[in-house]
Design a protein around this motif. Sequence first.
Motif, mmCIF file in Angstrom:
data_model
loop_
_atom_site.group_PDB
_atom_site.id
_atom_site.type_symbol
_atom_site.label_atom_id
_atom_site.label_comp_id
_atom_site.label_asym_id
_atom_site.label_seq_id
_atom_site.Cartn_x
_atom_site.Cartn_y
_atom_site.Cartn_z
ATOM 1 N N LYS A 1 -7.942 10.746 10.339
ATOM 2 C CA LYS A 1 -7.092 9.924 9.487
ATOM 3 C C LYS A 1 -6.128 9.124 10.349
ATOM 4 O O LYS A 1 -5.780 9.511 11.463
ATOM 5 C CB LYS A 1 -6.278 10.798 8.532
ATOM 6 N N MET B 1 0.850 -1.184 0.000
ATOM 7 C CA MET B 1 0.000 0.000 0.000
ATOM 8 C C MET B 1 0.887 1.235 0.000
ATOM 9 O O MET B 1 2.058 1.177 0.359
ATOM 10 C CB MET B 1 -0.921 0.008 1.222
ATOM 11 N N ASP B 2 0.305 2.351 -0.431
ATOM 12 C CA ASP B 2 1.029 3.616 -0.434
ATOM 13 C C ASP B 2 0.745 4.378 0.852
ATOM 14 O O ASP B 2 -0.379 4.412 1.347
ATOM 15 C CB ASP B 2 0.613 4.478 -1.631
ATOM 16 N N VAL B 3 1.794 4.992 1.385
ATOM 17 C CA VAL B 3 1.677 5.858 2.559
ATOM 18 C C VAL B 3 2.172 7.241 2.162
ATOM 19 O O VAL B 3 3.253 7.370 1.574
ATOM 20 C CB VAL B 3 2.511 5.307 3.743
ATOM 21 N N SER C 1 -6.859 15.412 2.041
ATOM 22 C CA SER C 1 -7.597 16.107 0.979
ATOM 23 C C SER C 1 -6.911 17.407 0.577
ATOM 24 O O SER C 1 -7.471 18.191 -0.177
ATOM 25 C CB SER C 1 -9.028 16.403 1.447
ATOM 26 N N LEU D 1 -1.988 7.091 6.141
ATOM 27 C CA LEU D 1 -2.471 5.988 5.327
ATOM 28 C C LEU D 1 -3.512 6.538 4.371
ATOM 29 O O LEU D 1 -4.589 6.972 4.784
ATOM 30 C CB LEU D 1 -3.082 4.887 6.194
ATOM 31 N N GLY D 2 -3.158 6.518 3.094
ATOM 32 C CA GLY D 2 -4.004 7.196 2.115
ATOM 33 C C GLY D 2 -3.571 8.647 2.015
ATOM 34 O O GLY D 2 -2.574 9.068 2.586
ATOM 35 N N ASP D 3 -4.334 9.442 1.285
ATOM 36 C CA ASP D 3 -3.990 10.848 1.106
ATOM 37 C C ASP D 3 -4.887 11.739 1.931
ATOM 38 O O ASP D 3 -6.059 11.419 2.176
ATOM 39 C CB ASP D 3 -4.135 11.248 -0.368
ATOM 40 N N LYS E 1 5.390 10.077 -1.641
ATOM 41 C CA LYS E 1 4.666 8.836 -1.354
ATOM 42 C C LYS E 1 5.662 7.729 -1.087
ATOM 43 O O LYS E 1 6.699 7.628 -1.746
ATOM 44 C CB LYS E 1 3.755 8.458 -2.517
#
Length: 851
Positions: free
Chosen positions: A69, A28-30, A86, A82-84, A129
């Motif tokens: 988040k 996964m991307d962090v 906004s 974890l994830g982006d 990322k």
Amino acid sequence: MRRPGYGQQGTPVRLTCNHFAVTLSRGMDVAQYNVSVKISYADDPNDKVLVEKGANRRVMDKVRAELEKKLIFDGENTAYVLGDLSFGDKEMEVTLDKAMGASSSSGGPAKKRRADASSYKVRIKFSTKVDLGILMRKEDLHLSRAQDALRVLDVLVREQAARREYVLLRESYFHQSLGPVKDVGEGVESWSGYHASFRPCSLGLSLNLADPSTTIVIKPQLVHEFLAEYFDTSPGSIRADHLTRAKRVLKGIVVQVYTKTRHKIFGFSDEPASSQRFELKEKGADGTFRLNSTTVLQYYQARYNETLQFPNLHCVNVGKATRAVYVPMEFCSILPGQRYKRKLSGNQIRRHLDQARLLPSDRANVINSGITQLLSNSSVELQSLNVKVDSKMMSVQGRVLPAPLLKFGHRDVPVQGGRWNYNRDTVARAALPVKEWIVVCFNRKKNPFSHQDVSRIANQLKECCVQKGMAVENPGLVLVEDPSFSEHPGWERVDMMVAKMRKNNPNPGRRPGFVLCLLPSKESDAYAPFKRLFLTKEGIPNQCIAPQRNPNNQYLTNVVLKMNAKLGGYNTVLTSEFKKELPKLSYAQTMILGMDVSHGSPFSHTPSVAAMVGSFDWPRITRYSARVMAQSAKQEAFANIPSMLESLLKNFKNFQGEKGCYPQQLIVFRDGVSESQFESVLTGELQDIIKTCEGLGIRPKITLVVAQKRHHTRFLPVGQQKKNVEPGTVVDRDVAHPTNFDFFLCSHFGMLGTSRPTHYIVLYDEIGFRPDEIQMTINNLCYTYVKSTTAVSVVAPINYAHLAAKKMKNFMSLDGSETGSLSSAATRESAPPVPVLPELQGNVANTMFFV
């Protein structure tokens, strides 16, 4: 260097290791963000308020809640999401309940500010990322992108430890709950903990978990109770002259005062609480304010109806240099978990070491307990990153290399268990005969040595020298200091002794060939000035000892080994060295270099000392000379490689005689550098070595090996966890690096605790060593340390470089009054100056003076 293969020599052995297998179910991307936290004060923005350590973590906890988040924060300036988010760049205002009070402008106790909360400005900016999926591919674990991903996991574990208020020290964590709290004495105690870091290895990703023994913290207690224990007195007997030392120990330590607010100690008052006065601002009946002079004692009685138990004690100053705030010691409580940053005393060190040593079986139990605790604390967070950690220690394949044959006396001796002795043997080659030598004794005031005692010890040493093959005559002069001189400064005692030597020298005008110096203790203040004088001015080989009144044969033998080495003899040589059968080394003129930088204590500004030693008696590899220079404090990179190396190369050539030549090969062992410094060693120090050689018109083949001792990998024999691994145990598979040319070697016999292997990394290799050749060479070099009758844990040239730096550090004096001129005119108020170390006299400069 990429790994050219794996070693084959030695007896295979199965081991367990304190690494735990780590798997990722999916990548996964962090998102990585840069974070800046600044304080917005409720009142004067220019006024500085003491903020409790870790406030930025509490700020980011608020940010995490507001953003809703999953956010991982490293406690400084980096966050992972974890994830982006906004947004790419944002400023936020965060408010916390005020956790610390601030100093008032009067000399009285601290008052809370008008505001009940502190406001913080937080700026979050997108950086990059991080792909965690790279950790699923074993062939990519050596890439820099994999290091970025590993940092995410390390920060996650660190954050969970911080939330539990553990003491954090890089990747190590300590707390009262992680093991027994043990009293070390003098007001401090040891806390147990563990080290945890994610590492790439040949089997894939692993979690390296070890108990880093303990850390030292100040006991949580009232300030006067700490000082009473520190100075070994009663609380009411703490004197004013104690406070200078007390300030050095306690400055910056956080205490909680009677108002439940927290402050840092700045120092102590000039007067006791009963007489320390300050101006108190009070409002009169007419509404005007006036300043009244009062004492701290009177203030507490009037304001809080508190009668001080120890009014004769000085107060703690929790204010500033320009605005003192005095609080009685008995109302200041030291908060738990604050590291003790001073050097431990001899008694403290002994108690600490006794508590820290663990047998392999006990260490395994501690490690298993630690992994259970860590997985319990971080299981949810690790699962959110799709990470699973095995709870069972890895099983790895190792080999036990054969011990080398040693030549001493008139025979080749097989070594058993990494140890040997000289009980019935002589040294391999004795030094030149010692005909004219002098014995001096710096005496103690209590139970001093008599002239008869010193003469007896000198004769016993002479007899032991003869038994080990050295030709030593009776001493020509024995001088014993009057015990009343023991209270004089060390340099003054040395000057008086030298004057006495010259006056009584049986051969006026001729220097003695050797001087034996008896000291009352290893910590004697006469040691440094004696060494400095006899090495840099007199140029006389010497040996300092601190013997018991009746030293045993083992003690005397150890002294003989040092004497023989300093005077040019050989104690032990490798049989393969003697027969010219060392792979790569015996077939081309080779110099072995050892490099190390010795620093002062972590919290001092003492200049660092860089030392380089080089062998010069090819085809033998046992004798070394040293070059040492001072450099800026905490500077790990060598600042003066060209001057040191050129001198050693010329010494190598000159020792070969008229037809001597420079070495065709250099094997360089570098100590003390971490993985993050490998690139600078290759681009800086290695290039300096190459340019220095080219400046002399030569270009030898160079092999550069880094030795790391400060790592946390440990090996335990399967089924025999009460024993250490055998000397010569090498591991270059499984937990070694997946691509780099490295291996772990436990060359020594571990008598106490658990053996720590040395991690060797071959950074550069023009000579072309095969894995077996470099591993056997390094293991053999651990058997050539002249001071020991055991194999040592790291190659001898690195040990020699460390000894040389330590020895020459005794010659440093920041004011330059005794040790030579300063290279900078800087004052004590600015950066500490770097001293120019005095040069050794020619007839000792190329000896092994450092052993």
